[in-house]
Design an enzyme around this catalytic site. Structure first.
Site, mmCIF file in Angstrom:
data_model
loop_
_atom_site.group_PDB
_atom_site.id
_atom_site.type_symbol
_atom_site.label_atom_id
_atom_site.label_comp_id
_atom_site.label_asym_id
_atom_site.label_seq_id
_atom_site.Cartn_x
_atom_site.Cartn_y
_atom_site.Cartn_z
ATOM 1 N N ASN A 29 0.833 -1.467 0.146
ATOM 2 C CA ASN A 29 -0.027 0.212 0.251
ATOM 3 C C ASN A 29 0.652 1.442 0.107
ATOM 4 O O ASN A 29 1.780 1.438 0.948
ATOM 5 C CB ASN A 29 -0.483 0.251 1.485
ATOM 6 C CG ASN A 29 -1.518 1.460 1.525
ATOM 7 O OD1 ASN A 29 -1.524 2.565 1.167
ATOM 8 N ND2 ASN A 29 -2.122 1.483 2.602
ATOM 9 N N LYS A 89 -0.016 4.091 -0.533
ATOM 10 C CA LYS A 89 -0.232 5.473 0.334
ATOM 11 C C LYS A 89 -0.134 6.310 -0.102
ATOM 12 O O LYS A 89 0.063 6.512 -2.053
ATOM 13 C CB LYS A 89 -0.052 5.970 1.961
ATOM 14 C CG LYS A 89 -0.739 4.567 2.766
ATOM 15 C CD LYS A 89 0.035 4.853 4.214
ATOM 16 C CE LYS A 89 0.021 2.911 4.938
ATOM 17 N NZ LYS A 89 0.320 3.630 5.819
ATOM 18 N N HIS A 141 -9.311 1.236 4.499
ATOM 19 C CA HIS A 141 -7.792 2.034 5.185
ATOM 20 C C HIS A 141 -8.516 2.564 6.721
ATOM 21 O O HIS A 141 -8.808 3.420 6.715
ATOM 22 C CB HIS A 141 -6.848 2.057 4.534
ATOM 23 C CG HIS A 141 -5.924 2.154 5.211
ATOM 24 N ND1 HIS A 141 -4.753 2.709 6.304
ATOM 25 C CD2 HIS A 141 -4.258 1.084 5.271
ATOM 26 C CE1 HIS A 141 -4.037 2.375 6.429
ATOM 27 N NE2 HIS A 141 -2.730 1.459 6.283
ATOM 28 N N GLU A 174 -6.721 4.773 7.934
ATOM 29 C CA GLU A 174 -6.685 6.203 7.995
ATOM 30 C C GLU A 174 -7.324 6.615 7.045
ATOM 31 O O GLU A 174 -7.888 8.224 7.015
ATOM 32 C CB GLU A 174 -5.308 6.095 6.977
ATOM 33 C CG GLU A 174 -3.794 6.035 7.171
ATOM 34 C CD GLU A 174 -2.479 5.810 6.939
ATOM 35 O OE1 GLU A 174 -2.471 5.841 5.331
ATOM 36 O OE2 GLU A 174 -1.361 5.140 7.347
ATOM 37 N N GLU A 212 -5.475 -4.898 10.716
ATOM 38 C CA GLU A 212 -4.288 -3.987 10.892
ATOM 39 C C GLU A 212 -4.104 -2.988 12.019
ATOM 40 O O GLU A 212 -5.445 -2.624 11.833
ATOM 41 C CB GLU A 212 -4.499 -2.582 9.793
ATOM 42 C CG GLU A 212 -4.020 -3.504 8.297
ATOM 43 C CD GLU A 212 -3.081 -2.600 7.561
ATOM 44 O OE1 GLU A 212 -2.622 -3.389 6.836
ATOM 45 O OE2 GLU A 212 -4.173 -1.287 7.532
ATOM 46 N N GLY A 217 3.079 2.558 10.764
ATOM 47 C CA GLY A 217 3.392 3.595 9.819
ATOM 48 C C GLY A 217 4.367 4.434 11.579
ATOM 49 O O GLY A 217 4.791 4.533 12.312
ATOM 50 N N SER A 236 3.434 -2.259 10.606
ATOM 51 C CA SER A 236 5.148 -2.250 10.303
ATOM 52 C C SER A 236 5.771 -3.835 10.176
ATOM 53 O O SER A 236 6.421 -4.232 10.375
ATOM 54 C CB SER A 236 5.388 -1.804 11.531
ATOM 55 O OG SER A 236 4.819 -1.030 12.278
HETATM 56 P P1 PGA Z 1 3.107 0.465 7.468
HETATM 57 O O1 PGA Z 1 1.943 0.810 7.064
HETATM 58 O O2 PGA Z 1 3.240 -0.647 7.168
HETATM 59 O O3 PGA Z 1 3.810 1.086 6.843
HETATM 60 O O4 PGA Z 1 3.129 0.780 9.130
HETATM 61 C C1 PGA Z 1 1.077 -0.169 6.882
HETATM 62 C C2 PGA Z 1 -0.993 -0.318 6.295
HETATM 63 O O5 PGA Z 1 -0.975 0.833 6.949
HETATM 64 O O6 PGA Z 1 -0.669 -0.614 5.705
#
Ligand code: PGA
Length: 248
Positions: A9, A11, A94, A96, A164, A170, A210
Site C-alpha cells: 500500500n 499511500k 483502511h 487512515e 491492521e 507506521g 509495520s
Molecule cells: P506500515 O503500513 O507497513 O507502514 O505500518 C501498513 C498499512 O497501513 O497498510
C-alpha cells in the site's frame, strides 16, 4: 488452493515516473510462482504501474473507490473506472481513511459490495486502536467491524480481509506474531459462524502494521495469516525480501 498475498500500500507516495523506476528496479524480484504480489499506488500512478507490470504476474490495486456508479462526487472514482484500466484489487476501509476521511462501517460495507459486484477483489481492512486494545475491547471492536462491514455480503472468492491494528501502522511497533495470529484466528472464526466452513477457510486474511524484513517470516508462519499488507516497506527494495518470505 489458497495462495499467499503480499500487498504493498503505497499511500500518497510515488509519482508515475517514480512508479516506473520502482518496477524497473524490482519487477523480477517481486514475482514468485507460489505467491500473489500486489501493488496499490495512488490513482495517478495506476496507469504507469499497469504498464510497467505488463507480462508479469504482479497485480495492481487501487487504495479506495466510491460505492456509487457515477454522479456528483467530486474527487472520487467508480469501480468501473478501475476495472476498465485493468486494476484487479482495491483496498477498502483502511484505518487512515476511516480516521481522516470519515469512512464508516456503513460506507465500507457499501464499497465492499460494489467492488465484489464489479469483479474487483476488495482488501477490506479492520483493526482496533491502542486505547480499545488496552481497555479490553479488541474482540468486541473486531467482531462489530466484521459483522457490519460484511453485512449482506455473500460468499465470494474475491474477498480478502486485512487485520491492521491501528497502533502498529507506521509506528514501527508490530503486533507480535501471537497477537496477529490471535486476531486473524478470531476473524476466521467469525467467518465460520457467518459462512460455510469451506469458505471461511479459503478467505485470505492478511496482517498489516509495520511488516518488515525482520518479522515477515514469523508472521507468515502463523496458521491464520495468509499474507501481508505493507505500507512503508513496500516503497523500497525491502519489498522484494517480503515477497521472498520463508516459513521454514
Ligand atoms: P506500515 O503500513 O507497513 O507502514 O505500518 C501498513 C498499512 O497501513 O497498510
Amino acid at each position: 488452493m489458497k495462495r499467499p498475498l503480499i500487498a504493498g500500500n503505497w499511500k500518497m507516495n510515488k509519482t508515475g515516473s517514480e512508479t516506473k523506476a520502482f518496477f524497473d528496479q524490482l519487477l523480477d524480484k517481486i514475482q514468485r510462482d507460489d505467491v500473489d504480489t500486489l501493488i496499490c499506488p495512488p490513482f495517478t500512478s495506476l496507469c504507469a504501474a499497469l504498464e510497467a507490470v505488463k507480462g508479469s504476474t504482479v497485480q495492481i490495486g487501487a487504495q479506495n473507490m466510491h460505492f456509487e456508479d457515477g454522479g456528483a462526487y467530486t474527487g472520487e472514482v467508480t469501480a468501473q473506472m478501475l476495472t476498465e484500466l485493468g486494476v484487479s484489487y482495491v483496498i477498502i476501509g483502511h484505518s487512515e481513511r476511516r480516521a481522516m476521511f470519515n469512512e464508516t462501517d456503513e460506507t465500507v460495507n457499501k464499497k465492499v459490495k460494489k467492488a465484489l459486484s464489479a469483479g474487483l477483489k476488495p482488501v477490506m481492512c479492520v483493526g482496533e486502536s491502542l486505547e480499545e486494545r488496552e481497555s479490553g475491547k479488541m474482540e468486541a471492536v473486531i467482531t462489530a467491524q466484521i459483522e457490519q462491514d460484511l453485512d449482506g455480503v455473500a460468499e465470494d472468492d474475491n474477498l480478502v480481509i486485512a487485520y491492521e491494528p491501528i497502533w502498529a501502522i507506521g509506528t514501527g511497533k508490530t503486533a507480535s506474531k501471537e497477537q496477529a495470529q490471535e486476531v486473524c484466528g478470531l476473524i476466521r472464526s467469525l467467518l465460520t459462524k457467518k459462512y460455510s466452513e469451506a469458505f471461511a477457510q479459503s478467505v485470505r486474511i492478511l496482517y498489516g502494521g509495520s511488516v518488515n524484513a525482520a518479522n515477515i517470516d514469523e508472521l507468515m508462519a502463523m496458521p491464520d495469516i495468509d499474507g501481508a499488507l505493507v505500507g512503508g516497506a513496500s516503497l523500497k527494495e525491502d519489498f522484494a525480501r517480503l515477497v521472498q518470505f520463508e516459513t521454514k
